[in-house]
Write an enzyme that holds these catalytic residues in place. Sequence first.
Site, mmCIF file in Angstrom:
data_model
loop_
_atom_site.group_PDB
_atom_site.id
_atom_site.type_symbol
_atom_site.label_atom_id
_atom_site.label_comp_id
_atom_site.label_asym_id
_atom_site.label_seq_id
_atom_site.Cartn_x
_atom_site.Cartn_y
_atom_site.Cartn_z
ATOM 1 N N LYS A 184 31.520 1.943 -38.589
ATOM 2 C CA LYS A 184 31.310 0.995 -39.070
ATOM 3 C C LYS A 184 30.799 0.309 -37.631
ATOM 4 C CE LYS A 184 33.030 -3.094 -39.201
ATOM 5 N NZ LYS A 184 31.386 -3.787 -38.907
ATOM 6 N N GLY A 236 37.769 -3.814 -30.059
ATOM 7 C CA GLY A 236 37.202 -5.243 -30.176
ATOM 8 C C GLY A 236 37.963 -6.650 -29.297
ATOM 9 N N THR A 240 40.754 -11.106 -34.166
ATOM 10 C CA THR A 240 40.028 -9.333 -34.852
ATOM 11 C C THR A 240 40.743 -8.638 -35.134
ATOM 12 O OG1 THR A 240 37.528 -9.811 -34.879
ATOM 13 C CG2 THR A 240 38.383 -8.332 -35.579
ATOM 14 N N GLU A 258 41.539 -0.752 -29.244
ATOM 15 C CA GLU A 258 41.463 -0.528 -27.683
ATOM 16 C C GLU A 258 40.664 -2.383 -27.737
ATOM 17 O OE1 GLU A 258 38.653 -1.569 -24.966
ATOM 18 O OE2 GLU A 258 37.820 0.002 -25.637
ATOM 19 N N CYS A 293 34.253 -5.006 -21.882
ATOM 20 C CA CYS A 293 35.873 -5.175 -21.474
ATOM 21 C C CYS A 293 36.198 -4.854 -20.769
ATOM 22 C CB CYS A 293 36.146 -4.306 -22.936
ATOM 23 S SG CYS A 293 36.280 -2.030 -23.112
ATOM 24 N N GLU A 394 38.703 -14.649 -22.555
ATOM 25 C CA GLU A 394 37.530 -13.438 -22.262
ATOM 26 C C GLU A 394 36.461 -13.745 -22.095
ATOM 27 O OE1 GLU A 394 36.754 -8.862 -23.147
ATOM 28 O OE2 GLU A 394 38.100 -10.770 -24.343
#
Length: 490
Positions: A184, A236, A240, A258, A293, A394
């Site tokens: 996805k 992500g 979420t 991750e 990230c 972040e």
Amino acid sequence: MTAVIGPDNADVLPTELLIGGDWVTGSSAVTYDHIYPATGEPNAKITLAGPDEVDQAVASAREAQREWMSLPIGRRRDIMFDLADAVHDNIDTLGRLSIHDFAVPIRTAPGHAMLAESFIRYYAGHVDKAHGQNSEVSGKHDLNIVDREPYGVVGVIAPWNGPMVVVGLNVAPALAAGNAVILKPSELSPFSALRFGEICVAAGLPPGLVNVLPSDATGGRSLVAHPGLGKIHFTGGGVTARQVLTTAAANLTPVATELGGKSANIIFADADLDQAAILSAWQGPLGQSGQSCACASRIFVQDEVYDEFMQRFLAVLAAAKIGDPFDPEVMLGPVVSEPAMNRILGLIDNAVQGKHGTLATGGQRVGGECGDGYYIQPTVFTDVENRSPLATTEIFGPVVSVTRFHDESEAIALANDSDYGLNAYVQTMNLPRAHRVSRALQSGSVWINRNSDISPQGPYGGFKQSGSGRAGGIEGLQEFQQIKNTRIGL
């Protein structure tokens, strides 16, 4: 420096869902206008999956997975090598589609497909080497067998900032372990993932072994909630991730994650300062416009070399060319969307108003020929307090903070004072120090005198709120295998 913005419209952009090897529009699917971030203009209307398409994909994947596992193990290995070859042959196309996805500059875009190829090739070599074991048990005449088996159908949820990277890190080991995959990608970056799915069919994978379902949050929830999934891998953000974990808990579906990072970059006085300035610029605000990230967004510089480092660091940023992602000389492209741009500019403004640091450079939207796109100047704040919002949030944009430190122990304390622990960077020419500091840092990966460079041989993943599970190495393969113990009384 800026350059004229002009997306190349010669590329064919895949816009439908790939299910069972066929292009599908679906019954519950909706359409979405994909916006090219460099111009702010729509470049394609894509199909997003809904619940019906998720059901269809899971059914197709189940059938394909049975076919995949019925093949001789050497045949599965060879097909994966064929897939690696096919990705290699399509690196330019996949790289260009990555630019259309989220406007990553062309000087780095092909690297995403190259990484995917390297992981596919690595895990192809593991297909016929995923050995189990046997061990002694209390019944001395018993045979105790430990096997590793696939989960069946796994869902891989990719972030918008690297769908082809996730293909390598997660899809490749899932296939090598014997699973089918429903990939996805985000609605913000569907094109390269869809093309990869098409390549899988052409390379000889059973149709449906890799289904590609671009979707938004609605389709994502349908996938995560589906009882037909054996495991989910999510890449992500933490917000979420919590929703994914909550939804998956209804079926007790295991989830590996991750997640984000707020990586420390420690520059000691004995570092090569020219190299440190370049690495800090690239791993900080320049690489993917800080939308990674692995972004080294917290820079810690030892007092003795602070001024000298800052002079060199700001000079590297000032020389970076901003503009059209299709221009090979461009270093900095736009951020992914208008909402992302507004969020980042809002965080910058809050930092200025709240006096969380001193704005040394940047902080504004890029105008002129870049004015219609979502460009933000490389932004550096100095004298940043380590627990301020600027240092703890972040930002996922071209924004970094710089803080002084006095000695090694203070540097380690500052670096570890974070909720995240995905990557850390150390710049030093002192080998004992490199070992001491890397062992002390609370981070899944530590990079000494270099940028992050994920390789198939090295397990990659986070500590603390940066996720669980690993990608790469034998550990990455085992993420997609479940253990079976068989005991035979003899």
